[in-house]
Scaffold this active site. Structure first.
Site, PDB file in Angstrom:
ATOM      1  N   ASN A 110     -24.985 -13.285  17.644  1.00 58.05           N
ATOM      2  CA  ASN A 110     -26.429 -13.195  17.394  1.00 58.05           C
ATOM      3  C   ASN A 110     -26.925 -11.824  17.808  1.00 58.05           C
ATOM      4  OD1 ASN A 110     -29.165 -14.116  16.936  1.00 58.05           O
ATOM      5  ND2 ASN A 110     -29.389 -14.317  19.160  1.00 58.05           N
ATOM      6  N   HIS A 112     -30.326  -9.986  19.302  1.00 55.90           N
ATOM      7  CA  HIS A 112     -31.573 -10.342  19.989  1.00 55.90           C
ATOM      8  C   HIS A 112     -32.291  -9.051  20.373  1.00 55.90           C
ATOM      9  CE1 HIS A 112     -34.289 -12.797  22.325  1.00 55.90           C
ATOM     10  NE2 HIS A 112     -34.169 -11.924  23.315  1.00 55.90           N
TER      11      HIS A 112
HETATM   12  C1  GAR Z   1     -34.884  -8.853  14.472  1.00 56.69           C
HETATM   13  O1  GAR Z   1     -35.639  -7.975  15.273  1.00 56.69           O
HETATM   14  C2  GAR Z   1     -33.974  -9.710  15.327  1.00 56.69           C
HETATM   15  O2  GAR Z   1     -33.454  -9.037  16.438  1.00 56.69           O
HETATM   16  C3  GAR Z   1     -34.922 -10.795  15.749  1.00 56.69           C
HETATM   17  O3  GAR Z   1     -35.685 -11.077  14.607  1.00 56.69           O
HETATM   18  C4  GAR Z   1     -35.786  -9.892  13.813  1.00 56.69           C
HETATM   19  C5  GAR Z   1     -35.324 -10.231  12.416  1.00 56.69           C
HETATM   20  O4  GAR Z   1     -35.552  -9.156  11.552  1.00 56.69           O
HETATM   21  N1  GAR Z   1     -34.208 -11.945  16.197  1.00 56.69           N
HETATM   22  C6  GAR Z   1     -34.661 -12.781  17.121  1.00 56.69           C
HETATM   23  O5  GAR Z   1     -35.742 -12.640  17.662  1.00 56.69           O
HETATM   24  C7  GAR Z   1     -33.738 -13.920  17.462  1.00 56.69           C
HETATM   25  N2  GAR Z   1     -34.203 -14.637  18.589  1.00 56.69           N
HETATM   26  P1  GAR Z   1     -34.739  -9.046  10.192  1.00 56.69           P
HETATM   27  O6  GAR Z   1     -34.926 -10.385   9.460  1.00 56.69           O
HETATM   28  O7  GAR Z   1     -35.387  -7.924   9.452  1.00 56.69           O
HETATM   29  O8  GAR Z   1     -33.291  -8.797  10.527  1.00 56.69           O
END
Ligand code: GAR
Length: 196
Positions: A110, A112
């Site tokens: 994952n 984060h």
């Molecule tokens: C990203 O910033 C990722 O790190 C975060 O959501 C965003 C998704 O952006 N993930 C989390 O917060 C997981 N808990 P994306 O769809 O453009 O990759």
């Protein structure tokens, strides 16, 4: 090295997914995307993946109400049907049950948006600002039963600057995510290959 069959799980925009798809265009990259799966049928990332020629699946968690395992059973069956060997969660915003995690432990990573173990969960950038942190960043980790608690594979940091808001910080961290995730996924593949 044989390329591992990769599924990318998303819930929305899919910019991290795109960075993984981009890296995997190199035939020497150790993972081969075989499926992009979203729990939201309207996720923009599904269109991006389709345009890139990657098979996509949408499994709407809302159909299953509170029955998380029934949703996950369908996800698990879809992944196994596609012969998936490694999962990259990329903005997948569903907490996974211990049942699903145990099915894929050691095969699921994952990304984060914080320097774990700081700021697990949501609103990471605002919480970094509220805590008075001087730096923020992103982490790629193995997924374990505890949310955002698995062993860290790799991290990248950025400074927090005077006047930063959650949005300006997110905009500084996101390009680091896009650089970090393909490298961390390659490291994860190497660790799995050692065990094969
Ligand atoms: C990203 O910033 C990722 O790190 C975060 O959501 C965003 C998704 O952006 N993930 C989390 O917060 C997981 N808990 P994306 O769809 O453009 O990759």
């Amino acid at each position: 090295m044989r390329r591992l069959r990769l599924a990318i799980l998303i819930s929305g925009r899919g910019s991290n997914m795109e960075s993984l798809l981009h890296a995997a265009r190199d035939p020497a990259y150790p993972a081969e995307p075989v499926l992009v799966l979203s729990n939201r049928p309207d996720a923009k990332g599904l269109l991006t993946a389709e345009a890139a020629g990657i098979p996509v699946a949408a499994i709407d968690h809302k159909t299953y109400g509170k029955d998380r395992e029934a949703f996950e059973y369908h996800v698990d069956a879809t992944l196994r049907g596609a012969g998936v060997e490694i999962i990259a969660l990329a903005g997948f915003m569903r907490v996974l049950t211990p049942w699903f995690v145990s099915r894929w432990e050691g095969r699921m990573i994952n990304i984060h948006p914080s320097l774990l173990p700081k700021h697990k969960g949501l609103d990471t950038h605002q919480r970094a600002l509220d805590a008075g942190d001087t730096e923020a960043g992103c982490s790629v980790h193995w997924v374990s039963a505890g949310v955002d608690e698995g062993e860290i594979i790799s991290q990248a940091s950025v400074p927090i600057l005077p006047g930063d808001t959650a949005d300006t910080l997110a905009a500084r961290v996101l390009p680091e995510e896009h650089k970090l995730y393909p490298k961390a996924l390659a490291l994860a593949c190497a660790q799995i290959a050692e065990k094969l």
